[in-house]
Write an enzyme that holds these catalytic residues in place. Structure first.
Site, PDB file in Angstrom:
ATOM      1  CE1 TYR A  46      -3.339  -2.675  -0.040  1.00  0.00           C
ATOM      2  CE2 TYR A  46      -3.817  -2.251   2.267  1.00  0.00           C
ATOM      3  CZ  TYR A  46      -4.076  -2.936   1.097  1.00  0.00           C
ATOM      4  OH  TYR A  46      -5.086  -3.880   1.078  1.00  0.00           O
ATOM      5  CB  SER A 200     -14.416  -3.995  -2.770  1.00  0.00           C
ATOM      6  OG  SER A 200     -15.137  -3.148  -3.636  1.00  0.00           O
ATOM      7  N   PRO A 201     -16.665  -4.076   0.239  1.00  0.00           N
ATOM      8  CG  PRO A 201     -17.046  -3.398   2.444  1.00  0.00           C
ATOM      9  CD  PRO A 201     -15.966  -3.504   1.410  1.00  0.00           C
ATOM     10  CG  LEU A 202     -19.954   0.005   0.612  1.00  0.00           C
ATOM     11  CD1 LEU A 202     -19.910   1.525   0.715  1.00  0.00           C
ATOM     12  CD2 LEU A 202     -21.154  -0.543   1.374  1.00  0.00           C
ATOM     13  N   GLY A 203     -19.163  -2.930  -3.104  1.00  0.00           N
ATOM     14  CA  GLY A 203     -19.177  -3.320  -4.506  1.00  0.00           C
ATOM     15  C   GLY A 203     -19.224  -2.131  -5.446  1.00  0.00           C
ATOM     16  CB  VAL A 205     -24.018  -0.262  -4.864  1.00  0.00           C
ATOM     17  CG1 VAL A 205     -25.304   0.532  -4.652  1.00  0.00           C
ATOM     18  CG2 VAL A 205     -24.304  -1.758  -4.815  1.00  0.00           C
ATOM     19  CD  GLU A 208     -19.412  -0.735 -12.416  1.00  0.00           C
ATOM     20  OE1 GLU A 208     -20.372  -1.379 -12.898  1.00  0.00           O
ATOM     21  OE2 GLU A 208     -18.278  -1.222 -12.248  1.00  0.00           O
TER      22      GLU A 208
END
Length: 287
Positions: A46, A200-203, A205, A208
């Site tokens: 990172y 990336s738990p919110l993907g 949504v 995009e």
């Protein structure tokens, strides 16, 4: 639990994102702890191998006791960077490299041990016995408490766990990236008592605008008033309901969003509402 249910992901704390100063990192650490988020997720790469050191400098000045937090790091990716003489991005899971990488992370994070060391991504050349030797050495010297993997398929988990115990598999998982529910990954973790962590738990949504995300927003919009919740809280609650006891790794550095995320732990979706959200994402009823 060894780790807080929600985990603070640090990938964007440094030069790959917000470029937080030491005082800002300290403030963010304390805010996480105030919201019972005590686990901080790192990787050596990172910030092109700089964020762990930035975090470590902030931690050293934070006044936070080491036993009050858990530190995760990952190793194995040889990244193209000014600080490394690599000609191509690749993976290195030799015994000497794993040990050296873990010890370097300890130095940067200003700590004597890692609560968890993960292999960052699977390599076609990794050998389970060599990995086992490295992890055994690190554990015997008290430099890591637990060992796990990241982004590994069920067969890759089986390969490595045949030689050394795996306690965690950190995978990409969200409403819009739910393949782990269908390819055996979450089944395996539930069966073998391996803790799933989800990056990336919110993907996609909020990233995009397409037919899928519009369906999701419509369904979440209908449930917001029912649960007195925001859409991102409902997305996290959807993950938290899975019986595998998934720990979402949240990447935000915005304090009110961290607080909102913590409050998602108190949302208990009904069975039918959980499936309504799934159907909205898939665009068809379940089989």
């Amino acid at each position: 639990m060894k780790y807080s249910r929600l985990i603070a992901g640090t990938m964007t704390w440094g030069s790959w994102g917000k470029q937080l100063k030491i005082k800002d990192m300290i403030s963010l650490m304390h805010h996480c702890l105030e919201n019972s988020i005590t686990t901080f997720d790192h990787a050596d790469i990172y910030g092109s191998y700089t964020t762990e050191n930035d975090f470590g400098n902030a931690f050293a000045e934070s006044g936070i006791k080491r036993e009050h937090i858990q530190l995760i790091s990952k190793c194995g990716i040889q990244y193209l960077s000014d600080t490394r003489k690599n000609s191509v991005k690749h993976y290195d899971y030799s015994k000497d490299y794993i040990i050296w990488s873990a010890e370097t992370s300890l130095k940067h994070l200003k700590t004597d041990y890692l609560d968890l060391l993960l292999l960052h991504r699977p390599s076609p050349l990794m050998h389970p016995d060599e990995i086992s030797e490295a992890i055994t050495t690190l554990k015997q010297h008290g430099k890591i408490k637990d060992f796990g993997v990241s982004n590994f398929t069920p067969s890759q988990v089986e390969l490595v766990s045949n030689a050394v115990d795996i306690s965690v598999n950190q995978i990409e998982f969200s409403l819009t990236q739910d393949s782990a529910m269908h390819n055996g990954s979450l089944d395996q973790m539930l069966l073998k008592h391996i803790t799933p962590m989800a990056w990336s738990p919110l993907g996609s949504v909020f990233r995009e605008d397409n037919e899928q995300t519009r369906r999701i927003h419509k369904q979440l919009g209908e449930l917001r008033a029912v649960y007195n919740a925001t859409e991102d809280q409902l997305l996290l609650a959807w993950i938290l309901k899975h019986p595998a006891n998934i720990h979402p790794v949240i990447g935000t550095t915005t304090k009110h969003r961290i607080t909102d995320a913590k409050n998602a732990e108190h949302i208990d979706l009904t069975l039918e509402d959980w499936f309504k959200i799934l159907v909205a994402s898939q665009g068809h009823k379940v089989p």
